[in-house]
Design a protein around this motif. Structure first.
Motif, short mmCIF file in Angstrom:
data_model
loop_
_atom_site.label_atom_id
_atom_site.label_comp_id
_atom_site.label_asym_id
_atom_site.label_seq_id
_atom_site.Cartn_x
_atom_site.Cartn_y
_atom_site.Cartn_z
N ASP A 30 0.85 -1.19 0.00
CA ASP A 30 0.00 0.00 0.00
C ASP A 30 0.89 1.24 0.00
O ASP A 30 1.89 1.32 0.72
N ILE A 31 0.50 2.22 -0.81
CA ILE A 31 1.30 3.43 -0.97
C ILE A 31 1.25 4.34 0.26
O ILE A 31 2.14 5.15 0.48
N ASN A 86 -12.84 -2.93 2.85
CA ASN A 86 -13.74 -1.78 2.91
C ASN A 86 -14.78 -1.90 1.80
O ASN A 86 -14.44 -2.16 0.65
N GLY A 92 -15.48 4.08 3.72
CA GLY A 92 -14.43 4.91 3.11
C GLY A 92 -13.71 4.24 1.96
O GLY A 92 -12.55 4.54 1.70
N THR A 94 -12.17 3.80 -1.30
CA THR A 94 -11.76 4.80 -2.28
C THR A 94 -11.42 4.19 -3.63
O THR A 94 -11.48 4.88 -4.64
N VAL A 95 -11.03 2.93 -3.64
CA VAL A 95 -10.73 2.25 -4.91
C VAL A 95 -11.81 1.20 -5.13
O VAL A 95 -11.97 0.28 -4.32
N HIS A 99 -10.54 -5.33 -2.89
CA HIS A 99 -9.18 -5.63 -2.42
C HIS A 99 -9.22 -5.95 -0.95
O HIS A 99 -10.09 -5.47 -0.21
N HIS A 101 -7.07 -5.57 2.40
CA HIS A 101 -5.92 -5.00 3.10
C HIS A 101 -5.34 -6.07 4.01
O HIS A 101 -6.07 -6.75 4.74
P1 AMP Z 1 -9.78 1.56 0.26
O1 AMP Z 1 -9.92 2.82 1.04
O2 AMP Z 1 -10.16 0.32 1.05
O3 AMP Z 1 -10.47 1.65 -1.08
O4 AMP Z 1 -8.22 1.37 0.03
C1 AMP Z 1 -7.54 1.82 -1.08
C2 AMP Z 1 -6.09 1.73 -0.73
O5 AMP Z 1 -5.35 1.82 -1.94
C3 AMP Z 1 -5.59 2.83 0.19
O6 AMP Z 1 -5.04 2.27 1.38
C4 AMP Z 1 -4.52 3.55 -0.64
O7 AMP Z 1 -3.41 3.98 0.11
C5 AMP Z 1 -4.15 2.46 -1.65
N1 AMP Z 1 -3.62 2.96 -2.92
C6 AMP Z 1 -4.17 3.89 -3.74
N2 AMP Z 1 -3.40 4.08 -4.83
C7 AMP Z 1 -2.35 3.23 -4.70
C8 AMP Z 1 -1.20 2.95 -5.49
N3 AMP Z 1 -0.98 3.58 -6.66
N4 AMP Z 1 -0.32 2.02 -5.05
C9 AMP Z 1 -0.53 1.38 -3.88
N5 AMP Z 1 -1.60 1.60 -3.09
C10 AMP Z 1 -2.49 2.51 -3.48
#
Ligand code: AMP
Ligand code: ZN
Length: 111
Positions: A30-31, A86, A92, A94-95, A99, A101
């Motif tokens: 994770d970034i 999530n 929350g 965001t992607v 996935h 975590h």
């Molecule tokens: P979520 O909030 O569960 O959708 O988690 C999305 C996760 O993706 C967050 O923890 C971000 O830090 C991670 N993330 C977003 N862009 C990248 C990226 N380019 N490389 C690695 N992790 C990412």
């Protein structure tokens, strides 16, 4: 899937630090880590929510959890880890590509 950051990572269009990949999942760092070890386990199949899982996706997710269990020691997670998925706005998310975590490498606060 267009404009999906995880699909772009899996296509090699965005850099990432991959720690494992096979024909159906990729695991990368994770970034913005929320623990000493913070990995994201991403199925190659693009879907956002567990509610979109048919039987094939349910089986994929079962295999994925089994793989995480088997891979944990090689990922530095022998002392335990936490999985978080999530789902939607209140969580929350965001992607919008499902996935898991994987958090560990330290004692994790629960309360
Ligand atoms: P979520 O909030 O569960 O959708 O988690 C999305 C996760 O993706 C967050 O923890 C971000 O830090 C991670 N993330 C977003 N862009 C990248 C990226 N380019 N490389 C690695 N992790 C990412
Ligand atoms: Zn995607």
């Amino acid at each position: 899937m267009e404009n999906c950051v995880f699909c772009k990572i899996m296509a090699g269009e965005i850099p990432s630090t991959k720690v494992y990949e096979d024909e159906e999942i990729v695991i990368f760092k994770d970034i913005e880590p929320k623990a000493k070890i913070h990995l994201l386990c991403v199925p190659r199949d693009h879907f956002a929510l567990l509610s979109e899982a048919d039987d094939a996706r349910a089986a994929l997710l079962g295999r994925t959890l089994k793989k995480i269990g088997a891979l944990a020691p090689s990922l530095g997670l022998s002392d335990g880890y936490r999985l978080v998925v999530n789902q939607g706005e209140n969580a929350g998310q965001t992607v919008h590509h499902l996935h898991i975590h994987i958090l560990g490498g330290q004692s994790l606060p629960w309360e």
